[in-house]
Design an enzyme around this catalytic site. Sequence first.
Site, PDB file in Angstrom:
ATOM      1  N   ASP A  95      -6.769  -8.505 -20.843  1.00 16.51           N
ATOM      2  CA  ASP A  95      -7.616  -9.683 -20.963  1.00 16.51           C
ATOM      3  C   ASP A  95      -6.887 -10.680 -21.883  1.00 16.51           C
ATOM      4  O   ASP A  95      -5.971 -10.289 -22.617  1.00 16.51           O
ATOM      5  CB  ASP A  95      -8.946  -9.240 -21.587  1.00 16.51           C
ATOM      6  CG  ASP A  95      -9.779 -10.399 -22.065  1.00 16.51           C
ATOM      7  OD1 ASP A  95     -10.036 -11.306 -21.256  1.00 16.51           O
ATOM      8  OD2 ASP A  95     -10.168 -10.399 -23.255  1.00 16.51           O
ATOM      9  N   ASP A 106      -8.537 -14.012 -23.735  1.00 18.22           N
ATOM     10  CA  ASP A 106      -9.285 -14.533 -24.884  1.00 18.22           C
ATOM     11  C   ASP A 106      -9.917 -13.395 -25.679  1.00 18.22           C
ATOM     12  O   ASP A 106     -10.736 -12.641 -25.152  1.00 18.22           O
ATOM     13  CB  ASP A 106     -10.362 -15.509 -24.419  1.00 18.22           C
ATOM     14  CG  ASP A 106      -9.743 -16.757 -23.806  1.00 18.22           C
ATOM     15  OD1 ASP A 106      -8.966 -17.411 -24.510  1.00 18.22           O
ATOM     16  OD2 ASP A 106     -10.013 -17.050 -22.631  1.00 18.22           O
TER      17      ASP A 106
HETATM   18  C1  XBP Z   1     -13.067 -15.729 -21.889  1.00 17.22           C
HETATM   19  C2  XBP Z   1     -13.845 -16.877 -21.468  1.00 17.22           C
HETATM   20  C3  XBP Z   1     -13.268 -18.220 -21.352  1.00 17.22           C
HETATM   21  C4  XBP Z   1     -12.963 -19.025 -22.601  1.00 17.22           C
HETATM   22  C5  XBP Z   1     -12.819 -20.487 -22.326  1.00 17.22           C
HETATM   23  O1  XBP Z   1     -12.262 -15.211 -20.882  1.00 17.22           O
HETATM   24  O2  XBP Z   1     -14.999 -16.715 -21.153  1.00 17.22           O
HETATM   25  O3  XBP Z   1     -14.232 -18.915 -20.698  1.00 17.22           O
HETATM   26  O4  XBP Z   1     -14.008 -18.889 -23.547  1.00 17.22           O
HETATM   27  O5  XBP Z   1     -12.023 -20.770 -21.249  1.00 17.22           O
HETATM   28  P1  XBP Z   1     -11.411 -13.842 -21.044  1.00 17.22           P
HETATM   29  P2  XBP Z   1     -12.372 -21.968 -20.208  1.00 17.22           P
HETATM   30  O6  XBP Z   1     -11.911 -13.119 -22.254  1.00 17.22           O
HETATM   31  O7  XBP Z   1     -11.641 -13.121 -19.765  1.00 17.22           O
HETATM   32  O8  XBP Z   1      -9.955 -14.236 -21.175  1.00 17.22           O
HETATM   33  O9  XBP Z   1     -12.874 -23.129 -20.989  1.00 17.22           O
HETATM   34  O10 XBP Z   1     -11.078 -22.242 -19.503  1.00 17.22           O
HETATM   35  O11 XBP Z   1     -13.413 -21.448 -19.242  1.00 17.22           O
HETATM   36 MG    MG Z   2     -12.010 -11.570 -23.794  1.00 16.83          MG
END
Ligand code: XBP
Ligand code: MG
Length: 255
Positions: A8, A10
């Site tokens: 993953d 973020d």
């Molecule tokens: C995490 C998310 C993302 C980010 C913001 O994704 O939910 O939406 O918060 O990105 P992951 P955007 O943990 O799967 O990487 O503004 O591009 O949606």
């Molecule tokens: Mg995440």
Amino acid sequence: MLKALIFDVDGTLAETEADGHRVAFNMAFKEAGINWHWDHDVYGELLDITGGRERLHHYWRTVEPEALDAENGDQRVAELHRRKNALYWSLVAAGKIFLRSGIAALINAAREAGIQTAIATSTSRGNVDALLQATWGPNWTSGFPVVVTSDDVAHKKPAPDIYLETLRQLDCDAADCLALEDSPAGLTAAQRAGIPCVVTRGFYTATHPMPGALACLNGLGSAEAPCEGVSPDGPFRGVVDLSQLQAWHRTASPS
Ligand code: XBP
Ligand code: MG
């Protein structure tokens, strides 16, 4: 046998939410003359909504539902979200976000062992590119043959779509992979795709229940600052390296 590690982005590769997306959202609000400020408490709750655009829409619907409907809300949300991402890219390019401890070593160890490394994320391809360029270098894609983002599928996590597409592109069985996640939504997405998942809790997910995680720790840990949590063998304190992940993976997918 472990054939692929699926990361993953973020919260797992880096603490992008607290210091990146949240800050960029607030900058975009200020620029647009909008009197909103998302502090850690507010943003932590908003993270239940995956996807930045969806998060923005949800918040506006919660605080000013009439304005959202009256003021061409969908278009304004799209504009604000675009601007948030541009500001996020600037923060990342300025070196404000770092890979979490142990991530780089784990990726390198996997590659040396012939284990594929992939990315499966609910964020956009542009955001992944910005983060990896800044933290890994301009040729980062050569080490990640499979990168699946929200641009590639119909439904974000906790739906399994992103992981199912990752498995398809890896040409791997779910049981031969291991997902690394930081959040309940990510854990659920991996589980729905049948992939064993190790959770490294992040800033906003320090106390969330993570039912069914293969292991759940507060990071990968280092010699100076060992991680803590629970593993298939019971309480764990130490450093999670590739051989540890392989050992835990064997307990989930005995051959
Ligand atoms: C995490 C998310 C993302 C980010 C913001 O994704 O939910 O939406 O918060 O990105 P992951 P955007 O943990 O799967 O990487 O503004 O591009 O949606
Ligand atoms: Mg995440």
